[in-house]
Write a protein that holds these residues in place. Structure first.
Motif, mmCIF file in Angstrom:
data_model
loop_
_atom_site.group_PDB
_atom_site.id
_atom_site.type_symbol
_atom_site.label_atom_id
_atom_site.label_comp_id
_atom_site.label_asym_id
_atom_site.label_seq_id
_atom_site.Cartn_x
_atom_site.Cartn_y
_atom_site.Cartn_z
ATOM 1 N N ARG A 158 0.853 -1.186 0.000
ATOM 2 C CA ARG A 158 0.000 0.000 0.000
ATOM 3 C C ARG A 158 0.886 1.232 0.000
ATOM 4 N N ARG A 159 0.455 2.276 -0.711
ATOM 5 C CA ARG A 159 1.224 3.515 -0.805
ATOM 6 C C ARG A 159 0.442 4.636 -0.116
ATOM 7 N N ARG A 160 1.099 5.333 0.804
ATOM 8 C CA ARG A 160 0.492 6.519 1.422
ATOM 9 C C ARG A 160 1.323 7.730 1.003
ATOM 10 N N VAL A 161 0.626 8.791 0.576
ATOM 11 C CA VAL A 161 1.355 10.010 0.224
ATOM 12 C C VAL A 161 1.343 10.924 1.441
ATOM 13 N N VAL A 162 2.530 11.195 1.998
ATOM 14 C CA VAL A 162 2.674 12.052 3.176
ATOM 15 C C VAL A 162 3.538 13.233 2.750
ATOM 16 N N GLY A 163 2.889 14.362 2.504
ATOM 17 C CA GLY A 163 3.628 15.519 1.980
ATOM 18 C C GLY A 163 4.204 15.144 0.625
ATOM 19 N N ARG A 164 5.539 15.244 0.510
ATOM 20 C CA ARG A 164 6.168 14.898 -0.767
ATOM 21 C C ARG A 164 6.638 13.455 -0.801
ATOM 22 N N ASP A 165 6.449 12.754 0.308
ATOM 23 C CA ASP A 165 6.931 11.369 0.361
ATOM 24 C C ASP A 165 5.848 10.362 -0.019
ATOM 25 N N HIS A 166 6.275 9.338 -0.732
ATOM 26 C CA HIS A 166 5.406 8.195 -0.992
ATOM 27 C C HIS A 166 5.898 7.065 -0.104
ATOM 28 N N LEU A 167 5.099 6.770 0.919
ATOM 29 C CA LEU A 167 5.518 5.777 1.916
ATOM 30 C C LEU A 167 4.838 4.444 1.600
ATOM 31 N N LEU A 168 5.647 3.381 1.543
ATOM 32 C CA LEU A 168 5.115 2.058 1.190
ATOM 33 C C LEU A 168 5.043 1.172 2.423
ATOM 34 N N SER A 169 3.953 0.415 2.516
ATOM 35 C CA SER A 169 3.865 -0.551 3.615
ATOM 36 C C SER A 169 3.293 -1.867 3.096
ATOM 37 N N LEU A 170 3.562 -2.912 3.853
ATOM 38 C CA LEU A 170 3.106 -4.243 3.471
ATOM 39 C C LEU A 170 1.640 -4.424 3.873
ATOM 40 N N GLU A 171 0.901 -5.083 3.017
ATOM 41 C CA GLU A 171 -0.508 -5.413 3.299
ATOM 42 C C GLU A 171 -0.572 -6.931 3.420
ATOM 43 N N PRO A 172 -0.727 -7.456 4.631
ATOM 44 C CA PRO A 172 -0.516 -8.901 4.791
ATOM 45 C C PRO A 172 -1.674 -9.800 4.348
ATOM 46 N N ALA A 173 -2.889 -9.254 4.149
ATOM 47 C CA ALA A 173 -4.035 -10.117 3.843
ATOM 48 C C ALA A 173 -3.820 -10.973 2.587
ATOM 49 N N PRO A 174 -3.332 -10.407 1.477
ATOM 50 C CA PRO A 174 -3.133 -11.266 0.298
ATOM 51 C C PRO A 174 -2.099 -12.366 0.526
ATOM 52 N N LEU A 175 -1.081 -12.083 1.353
ATOM 53 C CA LEU A 175 -0.108 -13.137 1.699
ATOM 54 C C LEU A 175 -0.808 -14.272 2.434
ATOM 55 N N ALA A 176 -1.729 -13.885 3.332
ATOM 56 C CA ALA A 176 -2.481 -14.896 4.080
ATOM 57 C C ALA A 176 -3.329 -15.741 3.130
ATOM 58 N N ASP A 177 -3.947 -15.092 2.126
ATOM 59 C CA ASP A 177 -4.761 -15.828 1.146
ATOM 60 C C ASP A 177 -3.912 -16.834 0.370
ATOM 61 N N ALA A 178 -2.725 -16.391 -0.049
ATOM 62 C CA ALA A 178 -1.838 -17.268 -0.818
ATOM 63 C C ALA A 178 -1.392 -18.453 0.041
ATOM 64 N N ALA A 179 -1.019 -18.170 1.296
ATOM 65 C CA ALA A 179 -0.586 -19.243 2.196
ATOM 66 C C ALA A 179 -1.731 -20.231 2.428
ATOM 67 N N GLU A 180 -2.955 -19.682 2.544
ATOM 68 C CA GLU A 180 -4.129 -20.528 2.792
ATOM 69 C C GLU A 180 -4.371 -21.487 1.624
ATOM 70 N N TRP A 181 -4.236 -20.974 0.399
ATOM 71 C CA TRP A 181 -4.434 -21.830 -0.768
ATOM 72 C C TRP A 181 -3.437 -22.992 -0.720
ATOM 73 N N ILE A 182 -2.145 -22.651 -0.526
ATOM 74 C CA ILE A 182 -1.108 -23.686 -0.527
ATOM 75 C C ILE A 182 -1.347 -24.690 0.597
ATOM 76 N N GLU A 183 -1.617 -24.179 1.802
ATOM 77 C CA GLU A 183 -1.758 -25.072 2.961
ATOM 78 C C GLU A 183 -2.959 -25.999 2.818
ATOM 79 N N HIS A 184 -4.043 -25.474 2.234
ATOM 80 C CA HIS A 184 -5.234 -26.305 2.026
ATOM 81 C C HIS A 184 -4.871 -27.550 1.224
ATOM 82 N N TYR A 185 -4.159 -27.352 0.095
ATOM 83 C CA TYR A 185 -3.851 -28.485 -0.772
ATOM 84 C C TYR A 185 -2.723 -29.347 -0.221
ATOM 85 N N ARG A 186 -1.793 -28.728 0.523
ATOM 86 C CA ARG A 186 -0.749 -29.542 1.162
ATOM 87 C C ARG A 186 -1.368 -30.502 2.169
#
Lengths: 113, 113
Positions: free
Chosen positions: A63-91
């Motif tokens: 995710r990108r937040r614009v703070v003044g002149r800075d573009h600050l990036l942060s991790l959004e963990p929900a999609p990682l959780a979805d990907a892990a869930e798919w793999i773990e289900h089939y494993r």
């Protein structure tokens, strides 16, 4: 076919299929960062890093937040959780199949004795 | 950069980024299958299914055994485990960061009271 949010998973797994993008995500697990800060860590152009970041944003992983002149990036963990869930289900499913096969072989041996 | 077997992970995540390939893997968690059996389940040509299967083989996720005239496909779970491990490593790291932030905020509130 037991698909789990297919379109989104396409984007998330595709985002994870590149070593630079995985390295960007790895850095963002440690701390939020400006685009220029991130770019300084990679031996590729700012433009190339920006392209990777835009792809990560589209996948929902960053995710990108614009703070003044800075573009600050942060991790959004929900999609990682979805990907892990798919793999773990089939494993789990597959490991269950292996365990059942082992039981079958063991029982057959026991019945022969 | 904390990379984990980068080249192989590229292939595995790329293999997972397509809904047909995920559906093929999902079927192979239930049972080994012939190429033609798998192809019958998808509304695309045998040639397209074959291409997806070859990509899955190159990623190491699927193994092909030739038994007489049959090409029997089975799931190879180790690369799935590697992909899950990469995701879980960074998820745990990130969740640790979140927990530390929560503690910090709680402590600050407590110190103010």
């Amino acid at each position: 076919m037991g698909e789990y949010r297919p379109a989104k998973l396409d984007d998330v797994f595709n985002a994870l299929s590149d070593p630079t993008r995985r390295a960007i995500l790895a850095r963002l697990t440690e701390t939020d960062a400006r685009v220029t800060e991130l770019a300084a860590h990679f031996p590729i152009s700012l433009n190339s890093v920006s392209k990777h970041i835009r792809l990560l944003e589209r996948s929902g992983l960053v995710r990108r937040r614009v703070v003044g002149r800075d573009h600050l990036l942060s991790l959004e963990p929900a999609p990682l959780a979805d990907a892990a869930e798919w793999i773990e289900h089939y494993r789990r499913f597959w490991e269950g199949r292996l365990a059942a096969l082992e039981d079958f072989v063991k029982n057959r041996k026991r019945n022969r004795q």
